[in-house]
Motif scaffolding. Structure first.
Motif, short mmCIF file in Angstrom:
data_model
loop_
_atom_site.label_atom_id
_atom_site.label_comp_id
_atom_site.label_asym_id
_atom_site.label_seq_id
_atom_site.Cartn_x
_atom_site.Cartn_y
_atom_site.Cartn_z
N ARG A 1 53.16 0.12 35.24
CA ARG A 1 54.33 0.63 34.51
C ARG A 1 54.28 2.15 34.41
N ASN A 2 53.08 2.68 34.26
CA ASN A 2 52.92 4.11 34.05
C ASN A 2 53.29 4.95 35.26
N LYS A 3 53.39 4.31 36.43
CA LYS A 3 53.79 5.05 37.63
C LYS A 3 55.18 5.66 37.47
N SER A 4 55.99 5.05 36.64
CA SER A 4 57.35 5.57 36.42
C SER A 4 57.44 6.50 35.22
N TYR A 5 56.35 6.65 34.47
CA TYR A 5 56.39 7.46 33.25
C TYR A 5 55.36 8.61 33.27
N LEU B 1 50.63 2.74 23.20
CA LEU B 1 50.55 2.67 24.65
C LEU B 1 51.80 2.01 25.24
N TYR B 2 52.21 0.92 24.64
CA TYR B 2 53.38 0.19 25.14
C TYR B 2 54.66 1.01 24.97
N GLU B 3 54.74 1.76 23.90
CA GLU B 3 55.92 2.60 23.67
C GLU B 3 56.08 3.64 24.77
N GLU B 4 54.96 4.14 25.27
CA GLU B 4 55.02 5.21 26.27
C GLU B 4 55.47 4.72 27.64
N VAL B 5 55.45 3.41 27.86
CA VAL B 5 55.90 2.89 29.16
C VAL B 5 57.11 1.98 29.02
N GLY B 6 57.89 2.20 27.97
CA GLY B 6 59.14 1.48 27.80
C GLY B 6 59.03 0.05 27.34
N LEU B 7 57.88 -0.32 26.75
CA LEU B 7 57.70 -1.68 26.26
C LEU B 7 57.43 -1.71 24.75
N GLY B 8 57.96 -0.74 24.05
CA GLY B 8 57.71 -0.65 22.61
C GLY B 8 58.16 -1.86 21.83
N TRP B 9 59.15 -2.56 22.34
CA TRP B 9 59.68 -3.73 21.64
C TRP B 9 58.64 -4.83 21.49
N VAL B 10 57.64 -4.87 22.38
CA VAL B 10 56.62 -5.93 22.33
C VAL B 10 55.84 -5.89 21.02
#
Length: 209
Positions: free
Chosen positions: A93-97, A146-155
């Motif tokens: 995921r981090n490849k895009s962020y 960590l999840y917030e930084e790759v667009g998965l903050g909702w988890v």
């Protein structure tokens, strides 16, 4: 009537056609001024063309583990098979962020001095992450950041609120305590002793025999 007008027209003197205006050659100074004005107009057009061209900004590296523009640093145990599933997902995921820098604490090159003084034994006990301003976060909060930084903050969004936050940390605490046994690895004390022996015997031929 028509014949009378014709005779009268023939009797009148015919007007001579005007001579075509002869071009007057430009003087040396006039030619120079004309050339300068043409060059100025051409340069103005060129400037206008260049000013309309949009140059995209230089982008940073996408992989946060290679870029120094990271926003959060993840300290992970590279020898933990279950942990690596999550790490690999976040790395993809981090490849895009490009927001996460991944640090393997099991590496022989791991340095506490580069990671807010967090030694191997401490970071093996529970998940640690370091924000770009030096703030250290642990447990479920670390995962949430960590999840917030790759667009998965909702988890992990619900873990911000009580009593879910307390419950989530309690569940994670049980996992952290028994993860070595769950993943089929020796206790942390044995791993620490093994690492210590490897460090002491690094240049000792007797230890290697």
């Amino acid at each position: 009537m028509a014949s009378s007008l014709a005779r009268l027209g023939a009797a009148l003197p015919r007007a001579r056609p005007r001579a075509a205006a002869r071009a007057v050659p430009l003087g040396r100074w006039d030619a120079a001024a004309l050339g300068a004005s043409r060059r100025a107009a051409l340069n103005a057009c060129r400037c206008q063309v260049h000013s309309d061209v949009k140059v995209p900004p230089t982008s940073d590296l996408k992989d946060g583990s290679k870029s120094e523009t990271w926003r959060i640093k993840m300290l992970y145990d590279g020898d933990c098979p279950l942990c690596m599933r999550e790490v690999n997902m976040l790395r993809e995921r981090n490849k895009s962020y490009g927001a996460i820098k991944f640090v393997d604490i099991s590496s022989k090159d791991y340095s506490p001095d580069d990671n807010q003084g967090l030694d191997y034994e401490t970071v093996m006990g529970r998940i640690h992450a370091i924000l770009s301003d030096g703030t250290v976060v642990t447990d479920v909060e670390a995962f949430r950041k960590l999840y917030e930084e790759v667009g998965l903050g909702w988890v992990y969004a619900v873990t911000k609120y009580e009593p879910v936050a307390t419950m989530a940390n309690a569940v994670y605490g049980v996992w952290a305590k028994y993860r070595m046994q769950i993943t089929g690895r020796p206790p942390l004390e044995e791993i620490m002793a093994s690492r210590k022996a490897a460090g002491e015997c690094k240049d000792d031929k007797v230890c290697k025999m």
